[in-house]
Motif scaffolding. Structure first.
Motif, PDB file in Angstrom:
ATOM      1  N   ILE A  46      66.320  60.720  82.592  1.00 29.15           N
ATOM      2  CA  ILE A  46      65.370  61.581  81.884  1.00 29.15           C
ATOM      3  C   ILE A  46      64.307  62.058  82.863  1.00 29.15           C
ATOM      4  O   ILE A  46      63.713  61.257  83.574  1.00 29.15           O
ATOM      5  CB  ILE A  46      64.695  60.817  80.721  1.00 29.15           C
ATOM      6  CG1 ILE A  46      65.764  60.399  79.695  1.00 29.15           C
ATOM      7  CG2 ILE A  46      63.608  61.656  80.071  1.00 29.15           C
ATOM      8  CD1 ILE A  46      65.239  59.504  78.583  1.00 29.15           C
TER       9      ILE A  46
ATOM     10  N   SER B  46      60.750  64.096  82.877  1.00 31.80           N
ATOM     11  CA  SER B  46      59.706  64.507  81.950  1.00 31.80           C
ATOM     12  C   SER B  46      58.427  64.723  82.738  1.00 31.80           C
ATOM     13  O   SER B  46      57.829  63.776  83.242  1.00 31.80           O
ATOM     14  CB  SER B  46      59.544  63.409  80.891  1.00 31.80           C
ATOM     15  OG  SER B  46      58.469  63.658  80.037  1.00 31.80           O
TER      16      SER B  46
ATOM     17  N   ILE C 231      63.880  57.041  84.316  1.00 28.59           N
ATOM     18  CA  ILE C 231      62.974  58.090  83.847  1.00 28.59           C
ATOM     19  C   ILE C 231      62.093  58.480  85.026  1.00 28.59           C
ATOM     20  O   ILE C 231      61.574  57.598  85.708  1.00 28.59           O
ATOM     21  CB  ILE C 231      62.077  57.575  82.702  1.00 28.59           C
ATOM     22  CG1 ILE C 231      62.914  57.203  81.482  1.00 28.59           C
ATOM     23  CG2 ILE C 231      60.992  58.595  82.341  1.00 28.59           C
ATOM     24  CD1 ILE C 231      62.170  56.331  80.468  1.00 28.59           C
TER      25      ILE C 231
ATOM     26  N   ASP D 248      59.775  59.232  76.269  1.00 28.23           N
ATOM     27  CA  ASP D 248      60.976  59.086  77.095  1.00 28.23           C
ATOM     28  C   ASP D 248      61.638  57.730  76.857  1.00 28.23           C
ATOM     29  O   ASP D 248      62.865  57.622  76.863  1.00 28.23           O
ATOM     30  CB  ASP D 248      60.610  59.252  78.571  1.00 28.23           C
ATOM     31  CG  ASP D 248      59.867  60.550  78.825  1.00 28.23           C
ATOM     32  OD1 ASP D 248      60.330  61.596  78.337  1.00 28.23           O
ATOM     33  OD2 ASP D 248      58.807  60.514  79.476  1.00 28.23           O
TER      34      ASP D 248
END
Lengths: 333, 333, 333, 333
Positions: free
Chosen positions: B152, B154, B229, B179
């Protein structure tokens, strides 16, 4: 202008690839001769490319006064010893990666090379890839600003046989080592901490052999930047080689190369090509260009673009990643 | 068919957004009234949308027998207490994220809701985003195979003021919490280990406030999958919201949404749009759809799609990430 | 501020769409009432949206002193007569395209509107599409330079029933008319010559009905620019709506919109979404925005963005295209 | 295996390119010798590539019994006469495009070749381009279904000097001739009608020289399919070479090739590479592959992939396009 005379040690996949690159793309070099532990391999390449001499042993190459430089493309466990002998024989050296699986022997190579005053280039060909070198160029030009985050995705189309894990030193030393070098190349900075989050999700046999096949590796760089590499030994869609660098001014994203730029729009969706099949296809241009650079470095007495120190650093990081998995914690370098 | 009567607590940015969504997109619901600590905010929204009642206090909403359900859109520190009171008053609850910054109070909300037998939905709107829900659909349909790696990205277009760090609980509890929820949603599995590699590379004031602004967070899931993430509080090109899931059959990649699909090819290159500006633009569709789902869950007595447990889990992971940075090691959950 | 009171004539697909748009997106307008030749259609829309009055006949709308403006969404053959009556009744007019299949009646509408001093906007919604209006913006801003070549691709997911060809006036008057308007909108110039290279390659029944289903239409503009439209009544992959403008400084390319930005990389290739299904999905945003503009033009006494002259010009070009096919040569306007 | 001995007539840009391709990529061929009207050009190429013989005149090549085949890379006006002489001398022929600017002389070449029983391949290299040959492959495999519409975009980065227009026969015979061949190649069918909508929008000097620099050319094929080519002598963003084929089962779209697949996301947008600079960069792979095919056709006595008839057809279509502009109407073939 006298051409650089090269002797090639190892006529397997990568040795014959370099032989072709030099023959067809490096006018300032000449392949004087070639050898291989399987002499038929050497003969086949020599015949196809019109190479003058076939040596029965690498020691003959090192003894040949007509040879200026050697390419060490033999099996990994022989790299360091041959490199040390080659240095003593006064030959410039292009050595495939990894130089060795132990930092001590890599250091011994560096010492021998320094003592002999010969050139050493390590085969981190991906630095010469058109996409990744363009990203590096953007960093150098200040276009991206200060580097904050480096992300590398590196996935293979097929896992190696499980028994290969032991020989190769495992995924981090065999596969991720390229990514560690790329990470430090892009960061322009050494890795100071590694945390490897790894698993065996592709083939249980790889796990039984004591290796992993899937990983997310978290990195800290001396510069303050942070990084992450994600690896998998098998992606259903093929060889996935991407890089992303976020800096204060923006982000550069290198996507995969594909056989064509053709898209088919049909009832099932809009379909485009999978990535180029594997490293020979994907990195052919970089294999050519690293050889051009090596010959240029020797002929014109320039520093080689990938040094013994680069070879050493990537091994150190790979070993730290292995240790991180074994101990379940971040390892500082 | 009787419409669901809703009372809205908090008429700020997110409260007024939900008020509009319900008015224009949820025919089976009716906004009975609205309140705000700043009563002028409530009046403005009520006037614009033709909302019948303006309450001077949230307690009036809870006391109104005509109200079936409440939306808690007040400041984070008030969420849990209001939610507990609302449950006791027999109102169904949609609560903005995070429910609370402490797991204990989130658990107290869950207990109160269970005891009262009312519905609770937590505002993890991104699960309803057209891109991310399509990725989840591919996973559920077996198209991706067994999930191996979840990635992910972000990044925000602008950092919040440094003083916001303390109030919000820091980046992990304020920004990454979305997330963390997305990671568990896609994995279909809880996080068992977190290692957060974080730094302050955007704004030193954020560091002085004890927070970080850039991070790579490594995750292990109970399923055996691994995840990562990467966050940054400021990307020069705007709001970067991407997701990638690798499984045994392939990978799904969700790219950014853009204002247009127009590309300009000129002397300086081939230029296309930056991502949609920020969360209001990027996630408008998901804000609408989560409200449709909430009303549907209440009216038709279905489970809510994002539960109190989801709210609790994301807080637990966020707190573990904070601890990981503080202690410099992976934290198990 | 008094709201603009609107009466809607025709409660079919497009009439109900506009009714929803106004209700939910145009706060400065109010739908006073609605009618349809099938009164049940009108009742259904009125009930769903809370519309006050249901008229049994369009003449009742024109006679209603509370109605300021009408939307003419009835069948094409009734547009012109109703528009002329509406103008005489002093109502502002939004008329769906085409105004009429004959230039004479379109001119009669323009004359009636001018005489009555009311506003007329023709439903060329695609001018308001986010992609195409961005391209127009680049032209207006001088970013593209002098316009040299305009290319429009416009393909439907499914052909209409063959019997529709006679009613609709054929492909050029029914489908391409939007592209003719778009071409002139982007060129900022009228068409001076048309050559239509057309065939029946999708459905022989369309050919038997005297119509074509596939065409490449070559255009000359008064400005000196040249253009081409390619149409097909059926593309296996769906609704293909693209535009490209080449100018002296570069080219703008508007690609299709898709339901998601998710790509799946698997063994069969890299697969992304087909275009949004058909005009309701693809152009919903433009239908909303043209209504906002119409209300703004009436309320604030501005010129309408698409005029009767635009309606007339597109019919003239469409008829020239038909003639070009019949005579096998370019037709000058 | 005996190698095919080749003589090269013309050592300019394209002749030296073919010399390199054969040397490095066609192991089954050997360049016996080379000539040029400027003998220094021939000497330079011969020295660089180690070519054995330098001829003072093309007649010496034709008289050399060791030469099996010739490449005609001289100026266009000499192609046909040399080709006829070469055929009489029993040499196989690779002739650059166009064979001649008049159909009569192209036919004379075809007759001479047929009489002599030698091979003739015309240099329509783009058929071998990885993108376009993939599109052709999709058509041949039935993936696209019946071909309905063919679209070709072909734009140069820079116009030639205006004085070149007379020598070259004008844009249609010099530049578009490649596109005409590509159109017929993809259609698998001959052109039966041409309508050229052309203008001088890039450089007035080109117009003064009696030529055009911008065109949209509408085509009908014997198969019933329709087509369109759009040309411009100058695109600000460079060499634009795209192809699109719509069939009953879907559409194939070939996009441009670029130097890298790197995208930069910054404050000004998301920026990717312009197309490869010009034909040498864009079509290098196709130049190599056409030479491999030519040698294969001669050595293994196969039909050549691009024949004299292809050369003739493209000239006929180009002349029809010129006539269409002059007469302002479609021209049937």
């Amino acid at each position: 202008m006298k051409k650089l005379n090269i002797g090639i040690i190892g006529a397997g996949r990568i040795g014959s690839l370099h032989a072709k690159s030099i023959t067809y793309n490096v006018p300032s070099a000449n392949i004087k001769g070639i050898t291989d532990v399987n002499i038929d391999n050497a003969k086949k390449v020599a015949f196809e490319l019109g190479i003058e001499r076939i040596y029965s042993d690498y020691k003959e190459i090192l003894a040949d006064p007509d040879v200026d430089a050697v390419l060490i493309c033999s099996s990994t466990d022989t790299h360091a010893d041959i490199a040390i002998e080659a240095a003593k024989a006064g030959k410039h050296i292009f050595c495939e990666k990894p130089v060795d699986l132990t930092p001590e022997k890599v250091q011994a190579v560096i010492d021998a090379v320094n003592k002999a005053g010969v050139k050493l280039q390590v085969g981190f060909n991906r630095r010469f890839d058109h996409n990744f070198s363009a990203v590096k160029g953007m960093i150098n030009d200040g276009k991206i600003g200060d580097v904050q985050v480096i992300k590398i995705t590196s996935r293979d189309p097929l896992p190696p046989p499980a028994e290969y894990s032991a020989v190769s030193g495992g995924m981090f030393l065999d596969m991720t080592i390229h990514d560690f070098d790329m990470a430090m190349f892009l960061a322009g900075s050494e890795v100071t901490e590694v945390y490897a989050n790894a698993a065996c999700l592709v083939d249980p046999a790889i796990g039984h052999a004591g290796d992993v096949d899937t990983a997310v590796i978290s990195l800290k760089f001396a510069s303050g930047a942070i990084g992450v590499i994600d690896n998998c030994r098998k992606a259903a869609y093929g060889y996935d080689q991407r890089v992303e660098v976020l800096g204060t001014k923006g982000a550069a994203v290198a996507s995969n190369d594909t056989p064509t730029n053709v898209t088919f729009m049909g009832e099932d969706g809009v379909i485009s090509d999978k990535p180029l099949y594997f490293f020979l296809e994907r990195y052919m241009q970089s294999f050519r260009d690293e050889m051009v650079e090596f010959v240029d470095a020797v002929v014109n007495d320039k520093p080689t673009p990938t040094t013994g120190i680069d070879g050493l650093n990537s091994v150190l990081v790979a070993l730290a990643a292995k240790k991180s998995v074994a101990e379940g914690k971040p390892i500082c370098l």
